[in-house]
Write an enzyme that holds these catalytic residues in place. Structure first.
Site, mmCIF file in Angstrom:
data_model
loop_
_atom_site.group_PDB
_atom_site.id
_atom_site.type_symbol
_atom_site.label_atom_id
_atom_site.label_comp_id
_atom_site.label_asym_id
_atom_site.label_seq_id
_atom_site.Cartn_x
_atom_site.Cartn_y
_atom_site.Cartn_z
ATOM 1 N N ASP A 62 0.807 -1.228 0.000
ATOM 2 C CA ASP A 62 0.000 0.000 0.000
ATOM 3 C C ASP A 62 0.842 1.282 0.000
ATOM 4 O O ASP A 62 0.313 2.367 0.249
ATOM 5 C CB ASP A 62 -0.909 0.005 1.245
ATOM 6 N N GLU A 67 -0.012 9.528 1.620
ATOM 7 C CA GLU A 67 -0.701 10.462 2.518
ATOM 8 C C GLU A 67 -0.767 9.945 3.950
ATOM 9 O O GLU A 67 -0.813 10.725 4.902
ATOM 10 C CB GLU A 67 -2.132 10.686 2.012
ATOM 11 N N ASP A 68 -0.786 8.622 4.106
ATOM 12 C CA ASP A 68 -0.981 8.063 5.444
ATOM 13 C C ASP A 68 0.267 8.083 6.314
ATOM 14 O O ASP A 68 0.191 7.800 7.506
ATOM 15 C CB ASP A 68 -1.536 6.635 5.319
ATOM 16 N N ARG A 87 1.399 -1.587 7.213
ATOM 17 C CA ARG A 87 1.769 -0.278 6.679
ATOM 18 C C ARG A 87 2.623 0.525 7.650
ATOM 19 O O ARG A 87 3.140 1.592 7.287
ATOM 20 C CB ARG A 87 0.497 0.513 6.337
ATOM 21 N N ARG A 135 -7.815 3.075 12.262
ATOM 22 C CA ARG A 135 -6.381 3.310 12.059
ATOM 23 C C ARG A 135 -5.801 4.406 12.973
ATOM 24 O O ARG A 135 -4.587 4.450 13.190
ATOM 25 C CB ARG A 135 -6.132 3.723 10.614
ATOM 26 N N HIS A 165 -11.117 6.126 6.286
ATOM 27 C CA HIS A 165 -10.441 7.333 6.752
ATOM 28 C C HIS A 165 -11.398 8.527 6.677
ATOM 29 O O HIS A 165 -12.339 8.519 5.876
ATOM 30 C CB HIS A 165 -9.239 7.655 5.846
ATOM 31 N N ILE A 246 -8.559 -0.930 -3.951
ATOM 32 C CA ILE A 246 -7.948 -1.160 -2.631
ATOM 33 C C ILE A 246 -8.145 0.072 -1.738
ATOM 34 O O ILE A 246 -7.259 0.473 -0.978
ATOM 35 C CB ILE A 246 -6.460 -1.573 -2.734
ATOM 36 N N CYS A 252 -5.102 10.140 -1.146
ATOM 37 C CA CYS A 252 -4.173 9.154 -0.566
ATOM 38 C C CYS A 252 -2.849 9.084 -1.311
ATOM 39 O O CYS A 252 -1.826 8.701 -0.751
ATOM 40 C CB CYS A 252 -4.782 7.758 -0.609
HETATM 41 C C1 CIR Z 1 -5.245 0.899 3.140
HETATM 42 O O1 CIR Z 1 -6.182 0.177 3.478
HETATM 43 O O2 CIR Z 1 -4.483 1.394 3.942
HETATM 44 C C2 CIR Z 1 -5.039 1.171 1.672
HETATM 45 N N1 CIR Z 1 -5.439 0.031 0.922
HETATM 46 C C3 CIR Z 1 -5.796 2.399 1.243
HETATM 47 C C4 CIR Z 1 -5.274 3.656 1.872
HETATM 48 C C5 CIR Z 1 -6.055 4.851 1.500
HETATM 49 N N2 CIR Z 1 -5.458 6.019 2.035
HETATM 50 C C6 CIR Z 1 -6.134 7.099 2.382
HETATM 51 O O3 CIR Z 1 -7.369 7.105 2.390
HETATM 52 N N3 CIR Z 1 -5.434 8.131 2.793
#
Ligand code: CIR
Length: 257
Positions: A62, A67-68, A87, A135, A165, A246, A252
């Site tokens: 991922d 962004e995460d 992650r 998360r 999110h 996904i 993101c």
């Molecule tokens: C996840 O589940 O972490 C990734 N498949 C998708 C992340 C999406 N990120 C976001 O909304 N900032």
């Protein structure tokens, strides 16, 4: 407010095994994901931004969802502690990159037992809304708000019930305009904004990004596109269908600062 820099990371082949809540959509097609990512980069370059394109990180499915990993503010960079186990180490991978842009004394961290992912953070001027999600936990939010306050910024918690999110369902377009869908339509904390209500069948389209007066809208969400254009914004439409499989979207895929 204006952005001058963007950080993105190329999708890796393992993107096909990214975390998903919607396996019925199928796995991403890697080649097509790369093409969609190319178009994303080109759009950002066309808007005059300096785009830092990081190489793929094959061990993290991922990791294109940069962004995460961090929250970049005008005052400081906050390195996240992502709540998703697979992650979590993506934040460490990102830290040296962020250090190129922020001085040592402006780098902060969310630490265990606190967790926080940037997808849960929505910036509205100097205020940051933070989603409490699967998360991002209460302790992560407490640390985050304490860091913001140290720099004269502020934050507040928004509890989430349905979406992954915060920005899966609500996004700020500047000028007091906010795209809201689902559980966010009636949240009291957003009552003061000019809310553009995204219909249920276009919920994914709520994840648009504002870049210096232009709004990038995902392809296939005509009601959202028209509403954004009616507000007077220039728009760019990009296909993000491979990332949608996904749970990823336009916001993101980049860190904007
Ligand atoms: C996840 O589940 O972490 C990734 N498949 C998708 C992340 C999406 N990120 C976001 O909304 N900032």
């Amino acid at each position: 407010m204006a952005f001058s820099n963007i950080i993105v990371r190329r999708p890796c082949p393992a993107v096909c095994d990214g975390i998903t809540s919607a396996p019925e959509l199928g796995k991403p097609d890697y080649e097509n994901a790369l093409r969609q990512h190319d178009a994303y980069i080109q759009a950002l370059v066309s808007l005059g931004l300096e785009v830092d394109v990081l190489p793929d990180a094959p061990e993290f499915p991922d990791s294109c969802f940069v962004e995460d990993t961090a929250v970049l503010t005008r005052e400081c960079a906050i390195i996240d502690n992502p709540g998703a186990g697979t992650r979590n180490a993506e934040a460490e991978l990102m830290e040296p990159i962020i250090r190129r842009y922020y001085p040592e004394d402006r780098i902060e961290h969310i630490v265990a037992p606190g967790t926080l992912e940037g997808g849960d953070v929505m910036m509205v001027g100097d205020h940051f809304y933070v989603g409490r999600s699967a998360r991002t936990n209460e302790e992560g939010i407490r640390q985050f708000i304490a860091i913001l306050e140290k720099y004269g910024l502020s934050g507040s918690e928004v509890p989430l019930e349905e979406v992954l999110h915060l920005k899966t369902g609500v996004n700020y377009l500047e000028d007091n305009n906010m795209l809201v869908s689902g559980e966010f339509i009636d949240k009291p904390e957003f009552a003061k904004y000019n809310k553009i209500v995204v219909p249920e069948e276009e919920a994914y389209g709520a994840n648009c990004i504002w870049i210096n007066g232009t709004v990038i809208v995902p392809e296939g969400y005509p009601t959202v596109l028209k509403a954004v254009q009616d507000l007077g914004y220039e728009t760019i439409v990009l296909d993000t269908s491979e990332f949608r499989k996904i749970d990823g979207g336009l916001s993101c895929l980049s860190l904007r600062f």
